[in-house]
Every structure is written in structure tokens, then in C-alpha cells.
Design an enzyme around this catalytic site. Structure first.
Site, mmCIF file in Angstrom:
data_model
loop_
_atom_site.group_PDB
_atom_site.id
_atom_site.type_symbol
_atom_site.label_atom_id
_atom_site.label_comp_id
_atom_site.label_asym_id
_atom_site.label_seq_id
_atom_site.Cartn_x
_atom_site.Cartn_y
_atom_site.Cartn_z
ATOM 1 C CB CYS A 127 16.830 22.095 20.926
ATOM 2 S SG CYS A 127 15.519 21.966 19.740
ATOM 3 C CE LYS A 172 20.913 6.890 12.659
ATOM 4 N NZ LYS A 172 20.304 5.664 13.237
ATOM 5 C CD1 TRP A 205 15.196 17.042 16.130
ATOM 6 C CD2 TRP A 205 17.228 16.882 15.232
ATOM 7 N NE1 TRP A 205 15.191 15.961 15.303
ATOM 8 C CE2 TRP A 205 16.416 15.834 14.731
ATOM 9 C CE3 TRP A 205 18.535 16.964 14.799
ATOM 10 C CZ2 TRP A 205 16.883 14.890 13.815
ATOM 11 C CZ3 TRP A 205 18.997 16.018 13.896
ATOM 12 C CH2 TRP A 205 18.187 15.016 13.414
ATOM 13 C CD GLU A 246 21.709 -2.221 12.217
ATOM 14 O OE1 GLU A 246 22.248 -1.356 11.508
ATOM 15 O OE2 GLU A 246 20.524 -2.153 12.538
ATOM 16 C CD GLU A 258 14.616 -3.160 13.355
ATOM 17 O OE1 GLU A 258 14.660 -3.310 12.112
ATOM 18 O OE2 GLU A 258 15.365 -2.385 13.977
ATOM 19 C CG ASN A 276 14.864 20.624 24.234
ATOM 20 O OD1 ASN A 276 14.363 20.230 23.193
ATOM 21 N ND2 ASN A 276 15.402 19.807 25.136
ATOM 22 N N GLY A 277 11.603 21.653 23.317
ATOM 23 C CA GLY A 277 10.334 20.986 23.632
ATOM 24 C C GLY A 277 9.308 21.262 22.545
ATOM 25 N NE ARG A 313 19.929 18.364 24.483
ATOM 26 C CZ ARG A 313 19.237 17.466 25.212
ATOM 27 N NH1 ARG A 313 19.853 16.437 25.737
ATOM 28 N NH2 ARG A 313 17.948 17.596 25.380
ATOM 29 C CE LYS A 355 18.388 -1.813 15.185
ATOM 30 N NZ LYS A 355 17.949 -1.853 13.881
ATOM 31 C CG HIS A 401 6.302 -24.066 3.888
ATOM 32 N ND1 HIS A 401 5.465 -24.930 3.231
ATOM 33 C CD2 HIS A 401 5.529 -23.432 4.808
ATOM 34 C CE1 HIS A 401 4.239 -24.814 3.688
ATOM 35 N NE2 HIS A 401 4.242 -23.907 4.647
HETATM 36 C C1 AGP Z 1 18.922 0.248 10.781
HETATM 37 O O1 AGP Z 1 19.406 0.001 12.090
HETATM 38 C C2 AGP Z 1 20.012 0.724 9.851
HETATM 39 N N1 AGP Z 1 20.670 1.854 10.367
HETATM 40 C C3 AGP Z 1 19.495 0.884 8.425
HETATM 41 O O2 AGP Z 1 18.837 -0.306 8.048
HETATM 42 C C4 AGP Z 1 18.504 2.043 8.211
HETATM 43 O O3 AGP Z 1 17.277 1.757 8.813
HETATM 44 C C5 AGP Z 1 18.285 2.217 6.700
HETATM 45 O O4 AGP Z 1 19.525 2.552 6.102
HETATM 46 C C6 AGP Z 1 17.261 3.300 6.360
HETATM 47 O O5 AGP Z 1 17.714 4.544 6.835
HETATM 48 P P1 AGP Z 1 16.670 5.779 6.851
HETATM 49 O O6 AGP Z 1 15.583 5.396 7.809
HETATM 50 O O7 AGP Z 1 17.473 6.943 7.317
HETATM 51 O O8 AGP Z 1 16.148 5.934 5.461
#
Ligand code: AGP
Length: 609
Positions: free
Chosen positions: A2, A604, A74, A489, A482, A100-101, A27, A486, A505
Site C-alpha cells: 500500500c 495486463k 492494496w 512476449e 514460462e 502498509n504490511g 502501490r 517471457k 520425437h
Molecule cells: C504473462 O506474462 C502474461 N501477462 C499472461 O500470460 C498472463 O499470465 C495471462 O493473461 C493470465 O493472466 P491472469 O493471471 O491475470 O489471469
């Protein structure tokens, strides 16, 4: 995470505090409030939602005073609402605080305080601190805060006002940031540099255990046992943009480096390694339900899906419950076999991903038990699920998910170990061992993050490659996925994560000297297997980067580049092995001049199908 801000001086504190909160809104932004002392009485204005709602509230009923504290929230305990918004007062309306905590022992403290027939107005852990300070108050606010904090276990950055001592703010710091801004005839407190820069560049960075008394002309810093602390006044030359990212170039880099604290905060109040106790208050599944579960489906998207994939190994290996992991957009359109003995775990940082929400609703329509792992309190998914366990990693601003991924793993691992023990599949001794391993993870990640130069060198080496292959086995296969995500994206590079055993395979036909391979080969049951996969690709000309355990000296004979990570148990290793892959993708993207925090075509939170 927060934002808190306070002011004491000769100007109207309300305007200054509001501007300070605006700078701290990143925050936390689910509710906010300001408290001041006017004619020896406390006055508070609080609003749910973004800060603009507090602004309207203040315009409707203005306040003016030379001293005040404010907060932008938050939520971690208690959903976003006006009554849960800070500041919080004690029942006699003499003390008001912003915090905050996380108060780890708030359950025990609340039970004790309820015996005194003092009612609580909110569902927050913070309100308890206001009650405690009031109970310790004997005409000296500083001493009352000192005494109260001796009873509190957990993390806090606190700002406290008292109507009987309206010329001072008392503040305290433990495992959450708090800075004093030093002005001329006025002083400030804030969660970070961002909010102070418009008023002063002279700052005192409080340290854990510090308690300070801040008036317009004087600042005294002591520790919880009354020892005077001489804290240096530092002159900060950051600009506003640097300050919001705490000096990091991007939010993503800041959030990668926040992971030790994010994991610590997610564990805080939930694990006790010395006694082998796990208490996840929110996951209120009955023990008989846990014992009678027939199967688990884990459903999510993107990075959250990868967290689910990694946790599958723990659920099956430790709880012995058959566990399937599904991409939400697939799950909802196939006909999964679901019934009331099925537990659906949905994972979502934002709590708003449309496909994940739809999958959750499908599961509920089939009478499944539902549990969400979310980072946003009171989000759509957390409201829909029967149980929600929150990650406590604070807002994740960078579109590429990093600290949310490791915090999700932290929650999922705790659930797996807790249920394994409750199902009699894990002994108390083994449970203690695993909890100790988990508890040491933040320190091990911090140790690794102290030296990332080699990753920058590697990034320069690979930044112009066209394709990447990430290989992993067992619990590190999802980490390979993963790592590839990264790179895709944020650097817009083609990268594939693959189960290492699958190479022969088909995909091994791709290998030549133009394709770097990143293989995760930490010490594990499948170590020898992955090493032979590395030899297979090496023999076909590929250059191989290996993420290896720091004790493994042989691996350098197999790899072109070796990234050593601290030793961790293989089941817990994804919390460690993902860190270099996050950083490698970050540095490549930076060297390519990509928009790391807001990559093209991405949002996001994907709230549409
Ligand atoms: C991951 O870096 C991306 N931002 C994306 O794959 C994300 O994980 C996915 O859209 C799921 O989002 P969420 O965890 O908010 O559901």
C-alpha cells in the site's frame, strides 16, 4: 503493498497528502483515505475505489489542518470497501493509523481484544494495531506505539496520529518501506521516494525496528527498546520516473527483484517451519473434504497456467490426488468429467481473465468445489470462487508476469503440502523439512539476484538470434514453457518450451548452430536424463545454456554457458530456476529496445475472450 503518506508543518496537510497519495497510487488503488487533527479531534475521509473518489469526497466535505496521514490501499485482509479503507481509529476515536504490511498474529490479537468488548469496525488486520496503541496509551504516543508493537508479529510501515498530541506523527518500520522527508519547518513520511520528491530531496530511510517521532521542527528516531538511532539524511537525485520504479529502469525489473519480498509476504502468517504448521485461513476446505477429493483440475491462462502445471507435480506426488491442468480457453469448451468430489483450482493474478472466469463458472455449475489463487482482492474470480487464497505480492504493473508467478507457486506449494499432511501422505518431519526449504527460498533468490552481469552478457550474445528452444523435465518443464513465454512476449522472439525427452520425437530436427538451447538441469531425479538430452543437442551443433545447481561442477563440460543457481529441493526448484529465465528475457528485450513494461499487442489483464 500500500502507499502511506503523512505531513506536519504550517501548510494545509490535506492537499499535500492527497498529492502524495496520487504519486503512490501505483502501490495500491482499491480504496484510500486521509485523517487529520482539527481542534483536538480526529477527522477522517475515506473512499472505496480510485483516488478520484476520495477527491470528490474531500470536495464534498473539505478538511484543513496542519497535520495528517493518508493511505492508498492494496487489500490483503478484508475486501476493498469504505469500512476497510485506511485510516483506522481505535474505538475511543483518540488514535488513528495508516499501515502498509501484514499482521501475522492478528487472529490471536483480535480474539484477545474482543474479550475487552471493544468492537471492531473493519475486517482488516490493521485496525488491531489502533486498538493496541490505544490500550497502551498513557499520555505519550511514542511510548504507546513502542509498547503496542512489542505485541505485533509481522510487517509494518505505520503512521500514527493522536488527538491529544496533535503536533506530531509517530511512525514505525518493519519489513515494509518507510521514508521521512525532511523539509524546512515541515516534515513528511512516505512509503517511497516518489511521493516526497515534489517537496524535498532530503530523506531519512528508516530501518527495520525504527520508531520515529516527527513534528514540524524535529525528528527523533529510536528503536523499539528506546535506543536513539542516528539516521543519516540522504539527498536523493532521482527524477519522478526513476523514483516510481524505485530506481529500476522498468517495473518488470523492479518486480523481478521484488520476488524475495513478495514470496516472504505470501508465506507470512501462513507457515511455521519450526512446528511444521501451515495455516491458510482462506482455504477453509474441511479436512474430510480434503480427504475425500477424487480429483483436482487446475485451470488458468498464460503464466498462471504454467504455475498450475508446475504445481501438478506436487499435488500428485504429495497428496496422491489425480491432478489435471488445463488452459482455461480449452477447458470451458471440452466436456471435462466433473462432480462434487472434484476440486477446481483457478489461478489468476488479475482475477479478471475472461476465460478463467468462464471456466470457474462452468465448474460451479457442475457442483465442484472451487478455489481461486488471486493477487487482487475482491476481483471477479475471487468473488465467484468458494475459497480464494491471495498472493501478497502487491500490484504487478509490468505486463509480463514475474513476481505473481513465483507468489502463485508459493501458495500452490503450501496447499499441496498442507493437504498431503492432512491426508496422511506426508509425515510431520518431512513437512518441516519442506517448509524449511520454502522459508529459505527468498534468501536464495536474493543471493542469486546479487550478481546478474553474466545474464546481461548472455543477452548480448543471443539478442539477434531468431529462434530459441527452452528444455526442461518434470517440474521444470513448465519453467521451460514460462521462460519461452517471457521471451516471446517482451522481446517478440520466437521461442518454444519443450519437454526435453520429446526432442528426439521431432524437434531435434530443428537444431543447428543458429538455435540456442536453454536447458534447466538442476540436481534432481531426472538430472541424468536431461544431461543426455543436452549431449544430444550439443552433438548436432546447438549452443547450450544450462541452468544448473551451484554444486554441479561437471555440467560445464556439457554446456557452452552455465548459469548457477543455489541448491533447492527439486520439487521447489521452479521458484529458483525461473529467475534467470525472467532476467534473460528482460535483458534481451532491453538491448533490442522493446517496450518491456507494455509490450505490443498485450494487456495486463485479458478480460475479453
Ligand atoms: C504473462 O506474462 C502474461 N501477462 C499472461 O500470460 C498472463 O499470465 C495471462 O493473461 C493470465 O493472466 P491472469 O493471471 O491475470 O489471469
Amino acid at each position: 503493498m500500500c502507499g502511506i503518506f503523512g505531513y506536519v508543518g504550517n501548510k494545509n496537510s490535506v492537499d499535500i497528502i492527497f498529492s502524495g497519495l496520487k504519486k503512490l497510487e501505483y502501490r495500491g488503488y482499491d480504496s484510500s483515505g486521509i485523517a487529520v487533527v482539527i481542534d483536538k479531534e480526529l477527522q477522517i475521509r475515506r473512499s472505496v475505489g480510485r483516488l478520484c473518489n476520495l477527491k470528490s469526497n474531500l470536495l464534498k466535505s473539505p478538511m484543513s489542518a496542519n497535520i495528517g496521514i493518508g493511505h492508498t490501499r492494496w487489500a490483503t485482509h478484508g475486501k476493498p470497501s469504505e469500512k476497510n479503507a485506511h485510516p483506522h481509529m481505535d474505538p475511543t476515536k483518540s488514535i488513528v493509523i495508516v499501515h502498509n504490511g501484514i499482521v501475522e498474529n492478528y487472529g490471536k490479537l483480535r480474539t484477545e481484544l474482543l474479550k475487552c468488548e471493544w468492537e471492531f469496525k473493519s475486517e482488516t488486520d490493521t485496525e488491531i494495531i489502533a486498538h493496541l496503541i490505544r490500550r497502551c496509551y498513557k499520555n505519550n504516543l511514542f511510548n504507546a506505539v513502542q509498547k503496542a508493537l512489542c505485541k505485533v508479529k509481522g510487517s509494518y510501515a505505520l503512521g500514527v496520529l493522536c488527538k491529544y498530541e496533535s503536533d506530531k506523527i509517530v511512525c514505525a518500520k518493519q519489513d515494509a518501506p518507510l521514508i521521512i522527508g525532511v523539509g524546512k519547518g515541515e516534515n513528511f513520511i512516505a512509503s517511497d521516494v516518489t511521493a516526497l520528491l515534489p517537496y524535498t530531496r532530503d530523506m531519512i530511510f528508516l530501518e527495520d525496528g525504527d520508531i520515529a517521532e516527527v513534528s514540524a521542527e524535529k525528528i527523533v528516531v529510536k528503536d523499539i527498546k528506546d535506543g536513539i538511532k542516528n539516521r543519516e539524511i540522504k539527498n536523493i537525485q532521482w527524477n519522478a520516473a526513476q523514483a516510481e520504479k524505485d530506481g529500476y529502469k522498468h517495473f518488470m525489473l523492479k518486480e523481478i527483484f521484488e520476488q524475495p519480498r513478495a514470496i516472504e509476504n505470501t508465506f507470512r502468517g501462513r507457515i511455521y517451519p519450526e512446528t511444521g504448521r501451515i495455516c491458510i485461513e482462506e482455504a477453509k476446505l474441511k479436512e474430510e473434504d480434503i480427504r475425500s477429493l477424487s480429483n483436482i483440475y487446475i485451470v488458468a491462462c498464460g503464466t498462471s497456467y504454467h504455475a498450475g502445471l508446475a504445481s501438478k507435480f506436487l499435488f500428485e506426488n504429495f497428496t496422491k490426488i489425480p491432478t489435471e491442468v488445463d488452459i482455461a480457453s480449452e477447458f470451458r469448451y471440452r466436456t471435462p468429467i466433473l462432480n462434487e468430489k472434484t476440486l477446481i483450482i483457478v489461478i489468476s493474478q488479475s482475477g479478471e481473465t475472461a476465460d478463467t472466469l468462464a471456466a470457474l463458472k462452468l465448474a460451479k455449475s457442475k457442483s465442484c468445489q472451487t478455489l481461486a489463487v488471486c493477487n487482487v482482492v475482491d476481483s471477479s474470480i475471487s468473488r465467484e470462487a468458494k475459497y480464494t487464497v491471495y498472493t501478497h505480492c502487491g500490484p504487478e504493473i509490468g505486463v509480463a508476469s514475474t513476481k505473481a508467478f513465483t507468489s502463485q507457486l508459493a501458495v500452490l506449494y503450501l496447499l499441496a503440502f498442507d493437504w498431503a499432511y492432512k491426508r496422511g501422505k506426508l509425515t510431520k518431519e518431512k513437512l518441516k523439512e519442506y517448509l524449511k526449504e520454502l522459508w529459505e527460498i527468498p534468501l536464495k533468490i536474493s543471493k542469486f539476484l546479487k550478481n546478474t552481469e553474466s545474464l546481461q552478457t548472455l543477452a548480448k550474445e543471443f539478442m539477434n538470434k531468431k529462434d530459441f528452444l527452452y528444455l526442461g523435465r518434470h517440474v521444470n518443464y513448465p519453467v521451460a514453457l514460462e521462460g519461452a513465454l517471457k521471451l516471446k512476449e517482451i522481446a517478440y522472439m520466437h521461442a518454444e518450451g519443450y519437454a526435453a525427452g520429446e526432442m528426439k520425437h521431432g524437434p531435434i530436427a530443428l537444431i543447428d548452430e543458429s538455435i540456442p538451447i536453454l536447458a534447466i538441469a538442476v540436481k534432481s531425479e531426472v538430472y541424468k536424463k536431461i544431461v543426455s538430452n543436452i549431449e544430444e543437442v550439443k552433438s548436432r551443433g546447438g549452443s547450450v545454456v544450462v541452468v544448473a545447481s551451484e554444486s554441479d561442477k561437471e555440467i560445464v563440460t556439457k554446456s557452452d554457458y552455465t548459469i548457477y543457481v543455489p541448491e533447492v529441493d527439486e520439487f521447489i526448484s521452479p521458484l529458483m530456476t525461473v529467475i534467470p529465465l525472467q532476467l534473460l528475457a528482460y535483458y534481451i528485450a532491453v538491448f533490442l529496445g522493446c517496450d518491456v513494461d507494455q509490450p505490443r499487442n498485450l494487456a495486463k489483464s485479458v478480460t475479453v475472450e
